[in-house]
Design a protein around this motif. Structure first.
Motif, PDB file in Angstrom:
ATOM      1  N   ASP A  94       2.139   7.694  -7.584  1.00  0.00           N
ATOM      2  CA  ASP A  94       2.272   8.969  -8.294  1.00  0.00           C
ATOM      3  C   ASP A  94       1.041   9.310  -9.124  1.00  0.00           C
ATOM      4  OD1 ASP A  94       2.454   7.214 -10.388  1.00  0.00           O
ATOM      5  OD2 ASP A  94       4.486   7.800 -11.002  1.00  0.00           O
ATOM      6  N   GLY A  95      -0.051   8.561  -8.960  1.00  0.00           N
ATOM      7  CA  GLY A  95      -1.317   8.887  -9.599  1.00  0.00           C
ATOM      8  C   GLY A  95      -1.593   8.202 -10.917  1.00  0.00           C
ATOM      9  N   ALA A  96      -0.675   7.380 -11.408  1.00  0.00           N
ATOM     10  CA  ALA A  96      -0.879   6.714 -12.693  1.00  0.00           C
ATOM     11  C   ALA A  96      -1.905   5.588 -12.559  1.00  0.00           C
ATOM     12  CB  ALA A  96       0.445   6.158 -13.213  1.00  0.00           C
ATOM     13  N   SER A 127       0.854  -1.182   0.000  1.00  0.00           N
ATOM     14  CA  SER A 127       0.000   0.000   0.000  1.00  0.00           C
ATOM     15  C   SER A 127       0.887   1.228   0.000  1.00  0.00           C
ATOM     16  CB  SER A 127      -0.911   0.004   1.239  1.00  0.00           C
ATOM     17  OG  SER A 127      -0.124   0.029   2.412  1.00  0.00           O
ATOM     18  N   PHE A 128       0.275   2.361  -0.215  1.00  0.00           N
ATOM     19  CA  PHE A 128       1.031   3.597  -0.244  1.00  0.00           C
ATOM     20  C   PHE A 128       1.768   3.775   1.076  1.00  0.00           C
ATOM     21  CE2 PHE A 128      -1.895   5.962  -3.423  1.00  0.00           C
ATOM     22  CZ  PHE A 128      -1.501   5.078  -4.403  1.00  0.00           C
ATOM     23  N   GLY A 129       3.052   4.107   0.972  1.00  0.00           N
ATOM     24  CA  GLY A 129       3.819   4.426   2.153  1.00  0.00           C
ATOM     25  C   GLY A 129       4.329   3.227   2.922  1.00  0.00           C
ATOM     26  N   THR A 130       4.087   2.001   2.380  1.00  0.00           N
ATOM     27  CA  THR A 130       4.556   0.811   3.081  1.00  0.00           C
ATOM     28  C   THR A 130       6.066   0.691   2.970  1.00  0.00           C
ATOM     29  OG1 THR A 130       2.494  -0.354   2.672  1.00  0.00           O
ATOM     30  CG2 THR A 130       4.407  -1.705   3.181  1.00  0.00           C
ATOM     31  N   ALA A 142       3.755   0.100  -5.589  1.00  0.00           N
ATOM     32  CA  ALA A 142       2.737   0.420  -4.595  1.00  0.00           C
ATOM     33  C   ALA A 142       1.497   0.890  -5.344  1.00  0.00           C
ATOM     34  CB  ALA A 142       3.243   1.510  -3.663  1.00  0.00           C
ATOM     35  N   PHE A 143       0.326   0.415  -4.921  1.00  0.00           N
ATOM     36  CA  PHE A 143      -0.910   0.843  -5.584  1.00  0.00           C
ATOM     37  C   PHE A 143      -2.056   0.759  -4.589  1.00  0.00           C
ATOM     38  CE2 PHE A 143      -0.866  -3.734  -6.155  1.00  0.00           C
ATOM     39  CZ  PHE A 143      -2.176  -4.104  -5.923  1.00  0.00           C
ATOM     40  N   ALA A 144      -3.136   1.416  -4.935  1.00  0.00           N
ATOM     41  CA  ALA A 144      -4.357   1.349  -4.142  1.00  0.00           C
ATOM     42  C   ALA A 144      -5.541   1.331  -5.084  1.00  0.00           C
ATOM     43  CB  ALA A 144      -4.447   2.534  -3.187  1.00  0.00           C
TER      44      ALA A 144
END
Length: 201
Positions: free
Chosen positions: A78-80, A14-17, A26-28
Motif C-alpha cells: 500500500d506504499g508505506a 513479493s507484491f501479489g504473491t 508483502a514488501f519490495a
C-alpha cells in the motif's frame, strides 16, 4: 535498480504473491523517493530513538546527500515505508581512498521479523558492487552484520571522527584488496545538500 523488483530473500514474499506467510507483510525494495523523507525520518525516530543524531556516524552524514543510487526503502503493497538504508561517500585517511559508509539501517518495529532488514542489506551491497564501489564500512554488531560478510579484520587502522566502539567498526570488501593498507580517520566526501552549499557561498 528495477523498482519493486526485489522481495525478501528470507521469506520469498513479493507484491501479489499468493499464500504469503501469515502476518508477514508483502514488501519490495526500491529507490528512495523525495516524498519519502517524512516517513523515513519518523521511522528512524521510532526504530532508533532520539539519540540517533548524536552518533559519530551521523557527523559523516550531516549536510551530505547519500551516494548516488544508494538510498533504498522497503515499501509495502500500500506504499508505506517499512524500512530504510542509505550509503554515503567517505574517504579513508590522508590518502583519500574512497569507500562507502552504510547507515542507518532501520525497520518498522512492528515488522522487524519479516526479513526486511536482510533484504535491504543484500540489495544495498549488490547495488554498491554493481556501481563499482570497492568497500563498505559501518558501525554495528558483528554477530548480525557478519552474515553479509562484514568483519573488523580490515578496520584496525581506521578511526571514526568521534566516540565509537572500535570493535563495532566493520568493513566488507567488494573488490579484493580494496582496503589494503587503509588507515587514518574516516571523513565525509559526498555531495553536499543544496542548502549547505548556499550557506557556504
Amino acid at each position: 535498480m528495477n523498482s519493486l523488483a526485489i522481495a525478501s530473500a528470507d521469506f520469498n514474499i513479493s507484491f501479489g504473491t499468493a499464500g504469503a506467510v501469515q502476518d508477514m507483510p508483502a514488501f519490495a525494495i526500491e529507490a528512495e523517493r523525495p516524498a519519502d523523507k517524512a516517513a523515513r525520518e519518523a521511522l528512524l525516530d521510532r526504530a532508533m530513538g532520539p539519540g540517533r543524531k548524536r552518533k559519530s556516524s551521523e557527523a559523516l552524514r550531516r549536510g551530505r546527500l547519500p551516494a548516488e543510487g544508494l538510498a533504498l526503502v522497503a515499501r509495502s503493497a500500500d506504499g508505506a515505508v517499512l524500512g530504510t538504508v542509505r550509503l554515503w561517500n567517505v574517504t579513508l585517511g590522508a590518502g583519500g581512498r574512497p569507500a562507502l559508509l552504510l547507515g542507518p539501517l532501520a525497520v518498522e518495529p512492528s515488522v522487524k521479523s519479516a526479513g526486511i532488514g536482510s533484504a535491504l542489506m543484500r540489495q544495498a551491497i549488490a547495488e554498491a558492487r554493481d556501481l563499482g564501489h570497492g568497500a563498505i564500512l559501518l558501525v554495528g554488531d558483528e554477530p548480525y552484520y557478519g552474515r553479509f560478510g562484514f568483519s573488523a579484520e580490515r578496520t584496525g587502522e581506521l578511526a571514526m571522527p568521534g566516540p565509537y566502539e572500535r570493535h563495532r567498526l566493520l568493513a566488507l570488501e567488494l573488490t579484493q584488496g580494496a582496503l589494503d593498507g587503509a588507515c587514518g580517520t574516516i571523513t565525509a566526501s559526498g555531495r553536499r545538500k543544496r542548502n549547505e552549499r548556499t550557506r557556504a557561498a
